[in-house]
Design a protein around this motif. Structure first.
Motif, PDB file in Angstrom:
ATOM      1  N   VAL A  20      49.555  -4.354  22.192  1.00 28.66           N
ATOM      2  CA  VAL A  20      50.780  -3.980  22.914  1.00 28.66           C
ATOM      3  C   VAL A  20      50.979  -4.724  24.225  1.00 28.66           C
ATOM      4  CG1 VAL A  20      50.840  -1.676  21.876  1.00 28.66           C
ATOM      5  CG2 VAL A  20      49.716  -1.998  24.096  1.00 28.66           C
ATOM      6  N   GLU A  22      51.953  -7.888  24.833  1.00 33.31           N
ATOM      7  CA  GLU A  22      52.980  -8.926  24.911  1.00 33.31           C
ATOM      8  C   GLU A  22      54.248  -8.357  25.539  1.00 33.31           C
ATOM      9  OE1 GLU A  22      52.903 -12.065  24.152  1.00 33.31           O
ATOM     10  OE2 GLU A  22      51.185 -12.312  22.843  1.00 33.31           O
ATOM     11  N   TRP A  23      54.991  -9.213  26.240  1.00 36.80           N
ATOM     12  CA  TRP A  23      56.285  -8.809  26.775  1.00 36.80           C
ATOM     13  C   TRP A  23      57.107  -8.225  25.654  1.00 36.80           C
ATOM     14  CZ3 TRP A  23      58.676 -12.921  30.532  1.00 36.80           C
ATOM     15  CH2 TRP A  23      57.859 -13.056  31.639  1.00 36.80           C
ATOM     16  N   TRP A  24      57.880  -7.274  25.939  1.00 31.38           N
ATOM     17  CA  TRP A  24      58.806  -6.581  25.050  1.00 31.38           C
ATOM     18  C   TRP A  24      58.140  -5.497  24.213  1.00 31.38           C
ATOM     19  CZ3 TRP A  24      63.569  -7.145  26.428  1.00 31.38           C
ATOM     20  CH2 TRP A  24      64.033  -8.367  26.907  1.00 31.38           C
ATOM     21  N   THR A  25      56.863  -5.595  23.924  1.00 29.97           N
ATOM     22  CA  THR A  25      56.256  -4.693  22.949  1.00 29.97           C
ATOM     23  C   THR A  25      56.357  -3.233  23.363  1.00 29.97           C
ATOM     24  OG1 THR A  25      54.783  -6.447  22.194  1.00 29.97           O
ATOM     25  CG2 THR A  25      54.160  -4.192  21.640  1.00 29.97           C
ATOM     26  N   ILE A  28      59.829  -1.949  23.016  1.00 26.61           N
ATOM     27  CA  ILE A  28      60.146  -1.638  21.620  1.00 26.61           C
ATOM     28  C   ILE A  28      59.589  -0.258  21.269  1.00 26.61           C
ATOM     29  CG2 ILE A  28      59.659  -2.276  19.211  1.00 26.61           C
ATOM     30  CD1 ILE A  28      59.651  -5.246  20.243  1.00 26.61           C
ATOM     31  N   VAL A  52      61.740 -13.297  18.484  1.00 27.55           N
ATOM     32  CA  VAL A  52      60.706 -12.602  19.268  1.00 27.55           C
ATOM     33  C   VAL A  52      60.602 -11.153  18.804  1.00 27.55           C
ATOM     34  CG1 VAL A  52      60.036 -11.837  21.586  1.00 27.55           C
ATOM     35  CG2 VAL A  52      60.979 -14.134  21.251  1.00 27.55           C
ATOM     36  N   LEU A  53      61.745 -10.511  18.592  1.00 27.09           N
ATOM     37  CA  LEU A  53      61.741  -9.132  18.103  1.00 27.09           C
ATOM     38  C   LEU A  53      61.037  -9.046  16.751  1.00 27.09           C
ATOM     39  CD1 LEU A  53      62.539  -6.166  18.211  1.00 27.09           C
ATOM     40  CD2 LEU A  53      64.802  -6.827  17.334  1.00 27.09           C
ATOM     41  N   GLN A  55      58.730 -10.983  15.546  1.00 23.28           N
ATOM     42  CA  GLN A  55      57.288 -11.159  15.750  1.00 23.28           C
ATOM     43  C   GLN A  55      56.646  -9.888  16.299  1.00 23.28           C
ATOM     44  OE1 GLN A  55      57.207 -14.489  18.424  1.00 23.28           O
ATOM     45  NE2 GLN A  55      57.387 -16.011  16.784  1.00 23.28           N
ATOM     46  N   ARG A  56      57.286  -9.279  17.287  1.00 18.26           N
ATOM     47  CA  ARG A  56      56.719  -8.072  17.893  1.00 18.26           C
ATOM     48  C   ARG A  56      56.690  -6.916  16.895  1.00 18.26           C
ATOM     49  NH1 ARG A  56      56.054 -11.858  20.559  1.00 18.26           N
ATOM     50  NH2 ARG A  56      56.318 -12.089  22.804  1.00 18.26           N
ATOM     51  N   THR A  59      53.863  -7.482  14.431  1.00 18.76           N
ATOM     52  CA  THR A  59      52.558  -7.159  15.025  1.00 18.76           C
ATOM     53  C   THR A  59      52.344  -5.654  15.073  1.00 18.76           C
ATOM     54  OG1 THR A  59      52.524  -9.177  16.358  1.00 18.76           O
ATOM     55  CG2 THR A  59      51.158  -7.349  17.135  1.00 18.76           C
ATOM     56  N   LEU A  60      53.374  -4.916  15.470  1.00 18.34           N
ATOM     57  CA  LEU A  60      53.246  -3.460  15.540  1.00 18.34           C
ATOM     58  C   LEU A  60      53.037  -2.846  14.159  1.00 18.34           C
ATOM     59  CD1 LEU A  60      55.925  -2.791  18.291  1.00 18.34           C
ATOM     60  CD2 LEU A  60      53.448  -2.461  18.502  1.00 18.34           C
TER      61      LEU A  60
END
Length: 157
Positions: A20, A22-25, A28, A52-53, A55-56, A59-60
């Motif tokens: 968690v 990374e920026w934005w995570t 989200i 980017v969204l 990718q995040r 990952t989540l």
């Protein structure tokens, strides 16, 4: 610029940041806690680049913080829903919000969280044994069952 990986560091904070950090995570996850589930909703609310969204979110999902639930077949579309693992991040988000309210919100808190009893909610670290509040200076760390010689606690000895 590529960030360093903490994957080999024997530290629960470092391992959490792998998922968690990374920026934005966490934004989200915050929006998912507010009930946002659709890719386009995340995109429009956050103003995040779609790649980017994606990718995040991947990952989540990969780490079990969110799960993909199909809501449409043709074309296939998914909701992104918090898992129990994801919902367990609420204390992290609440603590970050509270810190930000105190130290960065010069015009006052943008959001106030209230409990169902009507009182404003704050995150207060308490001892799980005696229930007393814990000040940072009262906390002691000791090697746990997963400790190794390279664990950060080992350096404190």
């Amino acid at each position: 610029m590529r960030r360093a990986s903490f994957a080999d560091m024997n530290c629960s904070i470092a391992q959490t940041l792998e998922i968690v950090g990374e920026w934005w995570t966490l934004l989200i996850v915050r929006d998912a806690m507010f009930g946002v589930t659709r890719f386009d909703e995340f995109s429009s609310r956050l103003g995040i680049a779609r790649n980017v969204l994606a990718q995040r979110l991947d990952t989540l999902v990969e780490h079990g913080v969110l799960k993909k639930v199909p809501y449409q077949d043709n074309p296939v579309r998914h909701d992104y829903r918090l898992t129990d693992k994801g919902r367990d991040l609420w204390t992290v988000l609440a603590a970050l919000r509270q810190w930000g309210d105190k130290w960065t919100a010069t015009d006052g808190a943008p959001v106030v969280s209230t409990h169902s009893c009507g009182h404003t909610m704050t995150v207060e670290p308490t001892c799980s044994g005696c229930g007393e509040l814990i000040a940072a200076g009262e906390l002691r760390v000791h090697p746990g069952p997963g400790a190794t010689a390279t664990n950060p606690v080992a350096a404190l000895r």
